[in-house]
Design a protein around this motif. Structure first.
Motif, mmCIF file in Angstrom:
data_model
loop_
_atom_site.group_PDB
_atom_site.id
_atom_site.type_symbol
_atom_site.label_atom_id
_atom_site.label_comp_id
_atom_site.label_asym_id
_atom_site.label_seq_id
_atom_site.Cartn_x
_atom_site.Cartn_y
_atom_site.Cartn_z
ATOM 1 N N VAL A 172 74.822 -28.293 73.420
ATOM 2 C CA VAL A 172 73.977 -27.531 74.339
ATOM 3 C C VAL A 172 73.720 -26.131 73.796
ATOM 4 N N PHE A 173 74.766 -25.506 73.279
ATOM 5 C CA PHE A 173 74.637 -24.113 72.841
ATOM 6 C C PHE A 173 74.491 -23.976 71.331
ATOM 7 N N GLN A 174 74.394 -25.086 70.626
ATOM 8 C CA GLN A 174 74.198 -25.093 69.173
ATOM 9 C C GLN A 174 75.180 -24.136 68.484
ATOM 10 N N LEU A 175 76.452 -24.417 68.677
ATOM 11 C CA LEU A 175 77.497 -23.561 68.129
ATOM 12 C C LEU A 175 77.558 -23.663 66.605
ATOM 13 N N ASN A 176 77.880 -22.528 65.967
ATOM 14 C CA ASN A 176 78.103 -22.549 64.522
ATOM 15 C C ASN A 176 79.523 -23.049 64.261
ATOM 16 N N GLU A 177 79.872 -23.212 63.000
ATOM 17 C CA GLU A 177 81.178 -23.791 62.656
ATOM 18 C C GLU A 177 82.346 -22.945 63.158
ATOM 19 N N ALA A 178 82.234 -21.618 63.029
ATOM 20 C CA ALA A 178 83.315 -20.739 63.494
ATOM 21 C C ALA A 178 83.482 -20.853 65.014
ATOM 22 N N GLN A 179 82.371 -20.940 65.728
ATOM 23 C CA GLN A 179 82.430 -21.084 67.183
ATOM 24 C C GLN A 179 83.037 -22.427 67.571
ATOM 25 N N LYS A 180 82.685 -23.474 66.828
ATOM 26 C CA LYS A 180 83.251 -24.797 67.102
ATOM 27 C C LYS A 180 84.765 -24.783 66.933
ATOM 28 N N GLN A 181 85.243 -24.112 65.894
ATOM 29 C CA GLN A 181 86.681 -24.032 65.658
ATOM 30 C C GLN A 181 87.369 -23.277 66.791
ATOM 31 N N GLN A 182 86.773 -22.180 67.225
ATOM 32 C CA GLN A 182 87.350 -21.410 68.334
ATOM 33 C C GLN A 182 87.334 -22.225 69.618
ATOM 34 N N LEU A 183 86.285 -23.003 69.823
ATOM 35 C CA LEU A 183 86.214 -23.879 70.996
ATOM 36 C C LEU A 183 87.387 -24.857 70.991
ATOM 37 N N LEU A 184 87.683 -25.426 69.833
ATOM 38 C CA LEU A 184 88.840 -26.327 69.720
ATOM 39 C C LEU A 184 90.135 -25.589 70.034
ATOM 40 N N ASN A 185 90.284 -24.391 69.473
ATOM 41 C CA ASN A 185 91.498 -23.605 69.703
ATOM 42 C C ASN A 185 91.652 -23.238 71.174
ATOM 43 N N PHE A 186 90.573 -22.765 71.781
ATOM 44 C CA PHE A 186 90.637 -22.376 73.191
ATOM 45 C C PHE A 186 90.895 -23.585 74.072
ATOM 46 N N GLY A 187 90.284 -24.722 73.728
ATOM 47 C CA GLY A 187 90.522 -25.948 74.494
ATOM 48 C C GLY A 187 91.981 -26.360 74.441
ATOM 49 N N ALA A 188 92.572 -26.250 73.258
ATOM 50 C CA ALA A 188 94.001 -26.575 73.117
ATOM 51 C C ALA A 188 94.852 -25.606 73.936
ATOM 52 N N GLU A 189 94.454 -24.343 73.968
ATOM 53 C CA GLU A 189 95.215 -23.359 74.751
ATOM 54 C C GLU A 189 95.129 -23.658 76.242
ATOM 55 N N VAL A 190 93.935 -24.032 76.719
ATOM 56 C CA VAL A 190 93.786 -24.397 78.140
ATOM 57 C C VAL A 190 94.710 -25.572 78.459
ATOM 58 N N LYS A 191 94.686 -26.581 77.618
ATOM 59 C CA LYS A 191 95.508 -27.772 77.868
ATOM 60 C C LYS A 191 97.003 -27.429 77.837
ATOM 61 N N TYR A 192 97.407 -26.592 76.896
ATOM 62 C CA TYR A 192 98.811 -26.202 76.810
ATOM 63 C C TYR A 192 99.238 -25.432 78.061
ATOM 64 N N ARG A 193 98.465 -24.404 78.410
ATOM 65 C CA ARG A 193 98.821 -23.584 79.577
ATOM 66 C C ARG A 193 98.808 -24.409 80.857
ATOM 67 N N ASN A 194 97.797 -25.262 81.005
ATOM 68 C CA ASN A 194 97.740 -26.099 82.209
ATOM 69 C C ASN A 194 98.858 -27.133 82.228
ATOM 70 N N GLY A 195 99.289 -27.573 81.059
ATOM 71 C CA GLY A 195 100.437 -28.478 80.995
ATOM 72 C C GLY A 195 101.695 -27.812 81.540
ATOM 73 N N LEU A 196 101.898 -26.552 81.159
ATOM 74 C CA LEU A 196 103.035 -25.802 81.697
ATOM 75 C C LEU A 196 102.917 -25.631 83.206
ATOM 76 N N THR A 214 85.646 -29.847 79.584
ATOM 77 C CA THR A 214 84.424 -30.550 79.200
ATOM 78 C C THR A 214 84.527 -30.981 77.738
ATOM 79 N N ASN A 215 83.932 -32.100 77.421
ATOM 80 C CA ASN A 215 83.888 -32.583 76.047
ATOM 81 C C ASN A 215 83.306 -31.488 75.150
ATOM 82 N N ASP A 216 84.023 -31.161 74.079
ATOM 83 C CA ASP A 216 83.586 -30.097 73.166
ATOM 84 C C ASP A 216 82.206 -30.366 72.576
ATOM 85 N N THR A 217 81.885 -31.625 72.353
ATOM 86 C CA THR A 217 80.585 -31.975 71.779
ATOM 87 C C THR A 217 79.451 -31.562 72.706
ATOM 88 N N VAL A 218 79.648 -31.694 74.002
ATOM 89 C CA VAL A 218 78.613 -31.303 74.958
ATOM 90 C C VAL A 218 78.349 -29.804 74.852
#
Length: 148
Positions: free
Chosen positions: A40-64, A32-36
């Motif tokens: 929706v959950f009004q994430l703080n800056e640290a949470q937003k950064q982790q969301l980006l990191n976790f999203g990249a991990e999902v994409k990497y693992r699914n790429g493999l 899902t788009n990170d902005t959504v």
């Protein structure tokens, strides 16, 4: 506004059924788009950064895992019913791995939610007749939270 975004998120995940277990209320990290999710959950800056990191991990693992699917399809014999059945079983194993990756990273993200964010997630899951993932939300020192 917040509910509309979340229901859009759920709709996307339902349409990507190979990632989502039918009864689970997926957050959709990396799908899902990170902005959504952030809005929706009004994430703080640290949470937003982790969301980006976790999203990249999902994409990497699914790429493999997608590479593994291509290799299975290209290299597995497909001449007989038995061979096709074996191919389907191997394919399902990889697809199940993708679902496990999504669940793991959604749970990691949910564990970073504060209690109010997690309650919102649970409420939206209930409205969508989905089972929320059970995690222990984080209590942040700068948050005001009262159990009532």
């Amino acid at each position: 506004m917040r509910r509309t975004g979340f229901f859009s998120l759920l709709w996307l995940c339902l349409n990507v059924s190979y990632i989502c277990a039918q009864a689970d209320c997926v957050l959709g990290v990396g799908v899902t788009n990170d902005t959504v999710i952030s809005n929706v959950f009004q994430l703080n800056e640290a949470q937003k950064q982790q969301l980006l990191n976790f999203g990249a991990e999902v994409k990497y693992r699914n790429g493999l895992l997608n590479t593994e699917l291509r290799n299975i399809k290209e290299r597995h014999p497909q001449s007989t019913v038995t061979e096709l059945r074996n191919l389907a079983e191997k394919y399902k194993e990889v697809m199940d791995s993708m679902a496990r990756v999504q669940t793991m990273l959604d749970k990691r993200m949910l564990a970073l939610f504060n209690p109010k964010q997690y309650q919102l997630y649970q409420s939206l899951c209930k409205e969508a007749s989905r089972s929320p993932f059970l995690v222990e939300p984080t209590v942040y020192s700068d948050s005001l939270y009262h159990k009532n």
